[in-house]
Design an enzyme around this catalytic site. Structure first.
Site, PDB file in Angstrom:
ATOM      1  N   LYS A  13      16.147   8.456   0.762  1.00  0.00           N
ATOM      2  CA  LYS A  13      15.800   7.252  -0.143  1.00  0.00           C
ATOM      3  C   LYS A  13      17.031   7.189  -1.149  1.00  0.00           C
ATOM      4  CE  LYS A  13      12.050   8.952  -1.190  1.00  0.00           C
ATOM      5  NZ  LYS A  13      12.095  10.486  -0.599  1.00  0.00           N
ATOM      6  N   ARG A  88       4.073   5.701  -4.030  1.00  0.00           N
ATOM      7  CA  ARG A  88       3.682   6.684  -3.216  1.00  0.00           C
ATOM      8  C   ARG A  88       2.338   6.983  -2.843  1.00  0.00           C
ATOM      9  NH1 ARG A  88       8.550   9.683  -5.047  1.00  0.00           N
ATOM     10  NH2 ARG A  88       8.753  11.880  -3.943  1.00  0.00           N
ATOM     11  N   ARG A 123      20.825  20.395  -0.885  1.00  0.00           N
ATOM     12  CA  ARG A 123      20.974  19.108  -1.763  1.00  0.00           C
ATOM     13  C   ARG A 123      21.475  19.588  -3.338  1.00  0.00           C
ATOM     14  NH1 ARG A 123      16.426  14.520  -2.706  1.00  0.00           N
ATOM     15  NH2 ARG A 123      14.923  16.377  -3.314  1.00  0.00           N
ATOM     16  N   ARG A 156      18.032  21.068  -7.664  1.00  0.00           N
ATOM     17  CA  ARG A 156      16.805  20.654  -8.333  1.00  0.00           C
ATOM     18  C   ARG A 156      15.893  21.658  -8.214  1.00  0.00           C
ATOM     19  NH1 ARG A 156      14.969  14.849  -6.373  1.00  0.00           N
ATOM     20  NH2 ARG A 156      12.907  15.990  -6.264  1.00  0.00           N
ATOM     21  N   ARG A 167       5.583  19.558  -0.990  1.00  0.00           N
ATOM     22  CA  ARG A 167       5.993  18.267  -1.156  1.00  0.00           C
ATOM     23  C   ARG A 167       5.782  17.555   0.060  1.00  0.00           C
ATOM     24  NH1 ARG A 167      11.412  18.515  -3.584  1.00  0.00           N
ATOM     25  NH2 ARG A 167      11.745  16.381  -3.522  1.00  0.00           N
TER      26      ARG A 167
HETATM   27  P1  ADP Z   1      12.319  13.117  -3.488  1.00  0.00           P
HETATM   28  O1  ADP Z   1      13.289  12.167  -3.557  1.00  0.00           O
HETATM   29  O2  ADP Z   1      12.783  14.411  -3.050  1.00  0.00           O
HETATM   30  O3  ADP Z   1      11.102  12.364  -2.664  1.00  0.00           O
HETATM   31  P2  ADP Z   1      11.598  12.135  -6.282  1.00  0.00           P
HETATM   32  O4  ADP Z   1      12.910  12.431  -7.107  1.00  0.00           O
HETATM   33  O5  ADP Z   1      11.134  10.883  -5.709  1.00  0.00           O
HETATM   34  O6  ADP Z   1      11.537  13.180  -4.963  1.00  0.00           O
HETATM   35  O7  ADP Z   1      10.323  12.702  -6.763  1.00  0.00           O
HETATM   36  C1  ADP Z   1      10.194  14.075  -7.476  1.00  0.00           C
HETATM   37  C2  ADP Z   1       8.934  14.077  -8.072  1.00  0.00           C
HETATM   38  O8  ADP Z   1       8.628  13.099  -9.030  1.00  0.00           O
HETATM   39  C3  ADP Z   1       7.724  14.170  -7.108  1.00  0.00           C
HETATM   40  O9  ADP Z   1       7.520  15.592  -6.732  1.00  0.00           O
HETATM   41  C4  ADP Z   1       6.696  13.731  -8.191  1.00  0.00           C
HETATM   42  O10 ADP Z   1       6.185  14.863  -9.101  1.00  0.00           O
HETATM   43  C5  ADP Z   1       7.137  12.713  -9.180  1.00  0.00           C
HETATM   44  N1  ADP Z   1       7.189  11.362  -8.741  1.00  0.00           N
HETATM   45  C6  ADP Z   1       8.236  10.741  -8.537  1.00  0.00           C
HETATM   46  N2  ADP Z   1       7.847   9.456  -7.876  1.00  0.00           N
HETATM   47  C7  ADP Z   1       6.481   9.459  -8.177  1.00  0.00           C
HETATM   48  C8  ADP Z   1       5.476   8.277  -7.869  1.00  0.00           C
HETATM   49  N3  ADP Z   1       5.831   7.276  -7.503  1.00  0.00           N
HETATM   50  N4  ADP Z   1       4.095   8.854  -7.843  1.00  0.00           N
HETATM   51  C9  ADP Z   1       3.897  10.264  -8.207  1.00  0.00           C
HETATM   52  N5  ADP Z   1       4.889  11.091  -8.629  1.00  0.00           N
HETATM   53  C10 ADP Z   1       6.080  10.772  -8.484  1.00  0.00           C
HETATM   54  P1  ADP Z   2      15.365  11.578  -1.037  1.00  0.00           P
HETATM   55  O1  ADP Z   2      15.963  10.753  -2.094  1.00  0.00           O
HETATM   56  O2  ADP Z   2      14.578  10.809   0.047  1.00  0.00           O
HETATM   57  O3  ADP Z   2      14.804  12.890  -1.522  1.00  0.00           O
HETATM   58  P2  ADP Z   2      18.233  12.139  -0.814  1.00  0.00           P
HETATM   59  O4  ADP Z   2      18.970  10.969  -0.702  1.00  0.00           O
HETATM   60  O5  ADP Z   2      18.312  13.033  -2.374  1.00  0.00           O
HETATM   61  O6  ADP Z   2      16.535  12.260  -0.333  1.00  0.00           O
HETATM   62  O7  ADP Z   2      18.836  13.202   0.496  1.00  0.00           O
HETATM   63  C1  ADP Z   2      18.278  14.470   0.469  1.00  0.00           C
HETATM   64  C2  ADP Z   2      19.387  15.364   0.966  1.00  0.00           C
HETATM   65  O8  ADP Z   2      19.923  14.914   2.175  1.00  0.00           O
HETATM   66  C3  ADP Z   2      20.724  15.199   0.130  1.00  0.00           C
HETATM   67  O9  ADP Z   2      21.238  16.534  -0.237  1.00  0.00           O
HETATM   68  C4  ADP Z   2      21.662  14.205   0.720  1.00  0.00           C
HETATM   69  O10 ADP Z   2      22.977  14.248   0.525  1.00  0.00           O
HETATM   70  C5  ADP Z   2      21.311  14.432   2.069  1.00  0.00           C
HETATM   71  N1  ADP Z   2      21.343  13.651   3.225  1.00  0.00           N
HETATM   72  C6  ADP Z   2      21.094  12.316   2.899  1.00  0.00           C
HETATM   73  N2  ADP Z   2      20.963  11.359   3.824  1.00  0.00           N
HETATM   74  C7  ADP Z   2      21.335  12.107   4.933  1.00  0.00           C
HETATM   75  C8  ADP Z   2      21.675  12.101   6.284  1.00  0.00           C
HETATM   76  N3  ADP Z   2      21.742  10.653   6.908  1.00  0.00           N
HETATM   77  N4  ADP Z   2      22.061  13.130   7.051  1.00  0.00           N
HETATM   78  C9  ADP Z   2      22.338  14.397   6.552  1.00  0.00           C
HETATM   79  N5  ADP Z   2      22.194  14.575   5.152  1.00  0.00           N
HETATM   80  C10 ADP Z   2      21.718  13.798   4.380  1.00  0.00           C
END
Ligand code: ADP
Ligand code: ADP
Ligand code: ZN
Length: 212
Positions: A13, A88, A123, A156, A167
């Site tokens: 994302k 979410r 990541r 992270r 998660r």
């Molecule tokens: P990822 O990109 O790996 O899905 P995020 O950066 O979006 O992780 O979220 C990291 C953490 O921030 C989540 O595990 C949660 O604790 C919190 N968080 C982020 N967005 C939301 C949301 N919309 N509702 C509830 N918790 C959230």
């Molecule tokens: P989210 O915001 O959904 O948690 P991220 O964009 O941070 O996900 O991506 C999670 C990890 O996977 C990062 O290390 C990113 O560089 C890698 N990644 C993202 N898209 C791809 C893809 N299409 N193929 C392989 N690795 C990816």
């Protein structure tokens, strides 16, 4: 264009949000990045959410909705925005609707759990702007340094394997239901996230009706 990016933790994302943002000239709003920034600043909000973030649980809906409601009113959102990681829960999606916040498309990045756990171990995220990298799949141009803002990139804390598993459980239990919610509104677009970043980007742009 008001977009939602849906998908499991690590589905891509943040990565795709940055690319669409650059292409369409609308900001990405990542609640995760906003909350991490609040923690880094040691603000009241940061203190309030620390425990949830560290254990990989969801921050309460009211906290999220007040951040989002405020952020969307800022000037840079007037031509649209990309929501990354929000809503979410069903309650958050219903709250956006209740506030009259129009959503045009909801893109769900589909990646299976096995691929996610592999991905997360590599990541790295920018400690300043939140940009997301991968040590193999998408490394910064100069090692350890963010391409966008020059700050350091780091692991992270919630990307350790056990927290990632939790998660993923939270995603399946509380977030995945949003796919049927938005399918019911005719807004859901499924895109394969398990393909190279550029290919996924092209598929997203097609899915939202943008010329590639
Ligand atoms: P990822 O990109 O790996 O899905 P995020 O950066 O979006 O992780 O979220 C990291 C953490 O921030 C989540 O595990 C949660 O604790 C919190 N968080 C982020 N967005 C939301 C949301 N919309 N509702 C509830 N918790 C959230
Ligand atoms: P989210 O915001 O959904 O948690 P991220 O964009 O941070 O996900 O991506 C999670 C990890 O996977 C990062 O290390 C990113 O560089 C890698 N990644 C993202 N898209 C791809 C893809 N299409 N193929 C392989 N690795 C990816
Ligand atoms: Zn940066």
């Amino acid at each position: 264009m008001n977009l939602i990016l849906l998908g499991a933790p690590g589905a891509g994302k943040g990565t795709q949000g940055e690319l669409i943002s650059a292409k369409l000239g609308i900001p990405t709003i990542s609640t995760g990045n906003m909350l991490r920034e609040a923690m880094a600043n040691g603000s009241e909000l940061g203190k309030q959410v620390k425990k949830y973030m560290e254990e990989g649980s969801l921050v309460p809906d009211e906290v999220i909705m007040s951040i989002i409601a405020q952020r969307i009113t800022e000037a840079d959102c007037k031509n649209g925005f990309i929501l990354d990681g929000v809503p979410r829960t069903l309650a958050q999606a219903e709250a956006l609707d209740a506030k009259g916040i129009r959503i045009d498309h909801v893109v769900s990045l589909e990646v299976d759990d096995a691929a996610i756990t592999q991905r997360m171990s590599g990541r790295r995220v920018c400690t300043k702007c939140g940009a997301s990298y991968h040590i193999v799949n998408n490394p910064p141009k100069s090692e350890g340094i963010c391409d966008l803002c020059g700050a350091e990139v780091a692991i992270r804390k919630d990307d350790e394997p056990e927290t990632v598993l939790h998660r993923l459980e939270v995603y399946h239990a509380s977030t995945e239901v949003l796919k049927s919610y938005y399918a019911g509104q005719g807004k859901l677009r499924l895109v394969c996230g398990n393909q190279p970043i550029e290919d996924a980007q092209q598929d997203i742009l097609k899915a939202i009706g943008e010329t590639v």
